[in-house]
Motif scaffolding. Structure first.
Motif, short mmCIF file in Angstrom:
data_model
loop_
_atom_site.label_atom_id
_atom_site.label_comp_id
_atom_site.label_asym_id
_atom_site.label_seq_id
_atom_site.Cartn_x
_atom_site.Cartn_y
_atom_site.Cartn_z
N ARG A 26 -22.68 -26.65 41.14
CA ARG A 26 -24.04 -26.60 40.58
C ARG A 26 -25.08 -26.23 41.63
NH1 ARG A 26 -22.70 -31.96 37.05
NH2 ARG A 26 -21.51 -32.43 38.90
N HIS A 27 -26.25 -25.89 41.14
CA HIS A 27 -27.45 -25.63 41.98
C HIS A 27 -27.30 -24.41 42.89
CE1 HIS A 27 -28.09 -30.31 41.75
NE2 HIS A 27 -28.13 -29.73 40.57
N ASN A 28 -26.94 -23.28 42.31
CA ASN A 28 -26.87 -22.04 43.08
C ASN A 28 -28.06 -21.16 42.77
OD1 ASN A 28 -23.86 -22.06 44.08
ND2 ASN A 28 -23.86 -22.73 41.95
N PRO A 62 -26.29 -21.16 37.77
CA PRO A 62 -27.47 -20.77 38.53
C PRO A 62 -28.63 -21.72 38.24
CG PRO A 62 -27.22 -19.36 36.60
CD PRO A 62 -26.10 -20.36 36.56
N GLY A 63 -29.53 -21.85 39.20
CA GLY A 63 -30.71 -22.68 38.98
C GLY A 63 -30.40 -24.15 39.12
N LEU A 64 -31.20 -24.97 38.48
CA LEU A 64 -31.17 -26.41 38.73
C LEU A 64 -30.41 -27.22 37.68
CD1 LEU A 64 -34.90 -26.86 39.85
CD2 LEU A 64 -32.89 -26.28 41.24
N CYS A 65 -30.02 -26.58 36.58
CA CYS A 65 -29.39 -27.31 35.48
C CYS A 65 -28.08 -27.95 35.94
CB CYS A 65 -29.11 -26.33 34.35
SG CYS A 65 -28.01 -26.96 33.09
N GLY A 66 -27.90 -29.23 35.61
CA GLY A 66 -26.70 -29.94 36.05
C GLY A 66 -25.66 -30.15 34.97
#
Lengths: 136, 557
Positions: free
Chosen positions: A41-43, A13-17
């Motif tokens: 990623r990036h959900n 979740p969120g921006l962490c890659g």
């Protein structure tokens, strides 16, 4: 009746890659014979919960290394309740300061695995959690 | 002694110590990437056919170093990755770092900035200012560098997908300060390929992402000759779990992909290759292999640049490396031991003759480091640089039977991996079909299992544990009100600017983005004008997304 294989959604979740940790857990769960879906990623937290509900998973595992774990897990826990799906076991991992772990558990995160966790322990936890939810 | 005599002598030595050697080698010693290690290396391990071994530093193929006198000419640069959530706090930190022994800022940015989102974007909620500084418009760049001259300060920025926008901010602010652009120094990471495969901060699909890299490097080759616009980052493969051979092979495969795009654009190799550099890990484990890695990298780069790309400028042939110690090597257990690990990591980089070194802090495993631990990390480098004597002799491991042999073995494994990737259709294809990610994940899995089985010792983790009564606290807390202030800041910029000029600049950007890529449609030109008109990071990236679309990651792993 034959026992169903545990179904797991692993999500970012969120921006962490960073995905080293989540990939390790996915590989370990698959090696242990579980059915694992990976979100990529990036959900948004809401997207993840919706997929978890659609796919009828037993466990939702999220990995966050950005420091945004409190805000993101709060939104996930709220969405699970809204969807009447808080029987799905929520599991968090990543880069999480020890002081934040009690707060995450108070939100409804069942367990938190951070840097240094053993894959065998994660697999054992997921298996127990899934079995609790599955019909025997 | 003649080689034949040596062979006889070695066999006799082996016979005299047969029992001890048999016991010692019952369990093989391997580097993490699988390179086997002998108990001892002898002159028999020297490769008489390899001219690299006998060459001198400062000369092709640069195995022994980029400069004839190594660190006597110039000590490695102490690099320090830092950046607080707000531009104002970051300005204070940078001024202090510059005063403290001239340590140049190497800026950490928050994730919304790295993904081209403004602080008030719904996806940015809860993430503003967390992993570094939040930058939404030129106004923030003006705040960060208030009182800092861009002509005389080297500014490094960890920015990839929207690197062209940050470069534009730097150019516009330098112009406003009256700086001579030809003298402006600094760097951008700008290595988008490894974002798809290792680090995850991608925005646009692969092809337009490569266009942005090509455009920004081409622009710098023409207008900012002292600026380093491309920092190929193998270190992120290592942090994602890749073994050392893959770390280096994938970094070179990415670098060669960019080079080939720039050559196809018509930019001459010597106009940009000298300003490319590599950000790799310098880690403490398999320490001699780490030093050998840097030696092998120099030889591989120089050979390829000269023979494949016809580079002639010696500066193009020199492989420049910034080594950072790896956060993934630090442990929460007994965290003070992280200082020992980074000390050895620093030594590995220094023995390898690299140009810049940055160390993680002991408390970074718990969150953003405190100022005290930042100063310990910088001081650790000062100890290695000034108390050990290591910098006095160039390439101190050169001529070691062991390290020379390791350098050759490492080089050959990297070259065969690069060849394999090229045979299988090149790096872009390997990015898009997911094979690089699978290789990295497999390496990470094997390393993790080795620790869990106790085959690989991690002090404090699977051996020598000490249960400490008081767990260390969280080092740095971002003010929770910061996100709200940043939202207000970006809204103030949007209110106060000449909105017609901003809208026109955004339309011009879209127009150019729709043109086929090339020198005449270099996106830097309209991005610079959009930045000058105070268009925000989010608006500029949104305009490019409208034209290019967004990268969709394959879920299959």
């Amino acid at each position: 009746m034959e026992k169903r294989v545990p179904r797991i959604l692993m999500g970012k979740p969120g921006l962490c890659g960073h995905d080293r940790g989540i990939m390790l857990v996915i590989m370990a769960l698959r090696d242990a014979g579980m059915e694992v879906i990976y979100s990529g990623r990036h959900n948004s937290p809401e997207q993840l919960v919706d997929v978890a509900v659609q796919e009828d998973v037993d466990v939702l595992g999220v990995s966050i290394l950005s420091g945004a774990h409190m805000a993101l897990c709060r939104r996930i826990a709220e969405r699970l309740k809204e969807q009447d799906a808080d029987d799905i076991v929520l599991l968090a991992g990543g880069f999480i300061p020890p002081d934040d772990i009690p707060g995450l558990k108070a939100l409804g995160v069942r367990e938190v695995f951070t840097e240094g966790a053993r894959l065998d322990d994660v697999v054992a936890f997921v298996r127990r959690a899934a079995e609790e939810r599955l019909p025997a | 002694m003649l080689r034949e005599d040596l062979k006889v002598a070695e066999a006799a030595w082996r016979a005299r110590h047969a029992d001890e050697l048999a016991a010692a080698t019952a369990k093989p010693a391997l580097c993490e990437d699988g390179i086997p290690l002998k108990v001892v290396y002898t002159p028999l391990d020297a490769d008489e056919a390899s001219p690299g071994d006998a060459a001198f530093p400062g000369e092709f193929p640069y195995t022994r170093g980029n400069d004839a006198s190594g660190y006597r000419k110039k000590l490695w640069t102490i690099s320090h990755y830092a950046g607080f959530g707000s531009p104002r706090e970051t300005n204070v930190l940078f001024r202090k770092m510059i005063d403290h022994g001239g340590v140049p800022p190497y800026m950490a940015l928050d994730l919304p900035t790295q993904l081209g989102l403004d602080p008030d974007d719904p996806m940015a909620a809860g993430e503003v200012g967390l992993t570094g500084t939040s930058i939404a418009s030129l106004r923030d760049w003006e705040t960060i560098f208030d009182g800092i001259s861009l002509e005389s300060t080297f500014v490094g920025t960890v920015i990839n997908a929207p690197a062209a926008v940050i470069l534009a901010m730097h150019i516009v602010l330098a112009q406003k300060q009256g700086a001579d652009l030809a003298k402006v120094r600094g760097n951008l990471q700008n290595d988008i390929l490894k974002e798809f495969t290792a680090r995850g901060n991608f925005i646009f699909p692969v092809a337009p992402s490569l266009r942005l890299v090509t455009d920004s490097v081409e622009y710098c080759s023409r207008h900012l000759p002292s600026f380093w616009p491309l920092n190929v980052t193998g270190g992120h493969f290592a942090e994602a779990g890749a073994d050392r051979v893959h770390e280096v092979a994938f970094a070179f495969a990415d670098a060669f992909t960019y080079i080939e795009r720039l050559l196809a654009r018509g930019v001459s190799i010597d106009a940009f290759a000298k300003n490319m550099f590599f950000l790799m890990k310098t880690n403490h484990f398999d320490l001699f292999e780490e030093a050998a890695k840097f030696r092998a990298m120099r030889r591989i780069w120089a050979t390829r640049l000269r023979e494949r790309y016809n580079a002639r400028d010696p500066e193009s042939l020199k492989c420049k490396v910034l080594g950072h110690s790896g956060g993934s090597q630090m442990t929460r257990e007994r965290p003070e031991l992280n200082i020992a690990r980074t000390t050895l990591a620093c030594l590995a980089g220094a023995l390898g003759g690299i140009q810049l070194i940055g160390l993680r802090t002991m408390d970074e495993v718990f969150g953003i480091p405190t100022e005290k631990s930042e100063m310990i990390a910088i001081g650790t480098q000062h100890v290695v640089a000034h108390e050990t004597g290591v910098p006095d002799v160039v390439d101190p491991l050169g001529g070691s039977y062991y390290v020379e042999s390791l350098t050759r073995e490492f080089e050959s494994r990297v070259l065969s991996e690069i060849d394999r990737l090229e045979r299988e259709g090149g790096m872009v294809r390997a990015v898009e079909n997911g094979s690089i990610r699978r290789t990295i994940a497999q390496d990470a899995y094997e390393a993790q299992r080795a620790v869990e089985r106790g085959e690989k010792i991690k002090v404090g983790v699977n051996k020598y544990r000490i249960d400490e009564a008081e767990p260390p606290r969280r080092p740095y807390q971002l003010d929770p009100a910061e996100e709200g202030r940043r939202v207000e800041d970006v809204r103030a910029v949007r209110r106060e600017r000449d909105s017609a000029a901003t809208a026109a600049a955004i339309e011009e950007l879209k127009r150019v983005a729709r043109l086929p890529e090339g020198s005449d449609s270099n996106l830097m030109v309209p991005i610079i004008e959009a930045v000058r008109a105070y268009a925000t990071m989010g608006e500029i990236c949104k305009a490019l997304k409208d034209v290019f679309g967004e990268y969709v990651e394959r879920g299959r792993v």
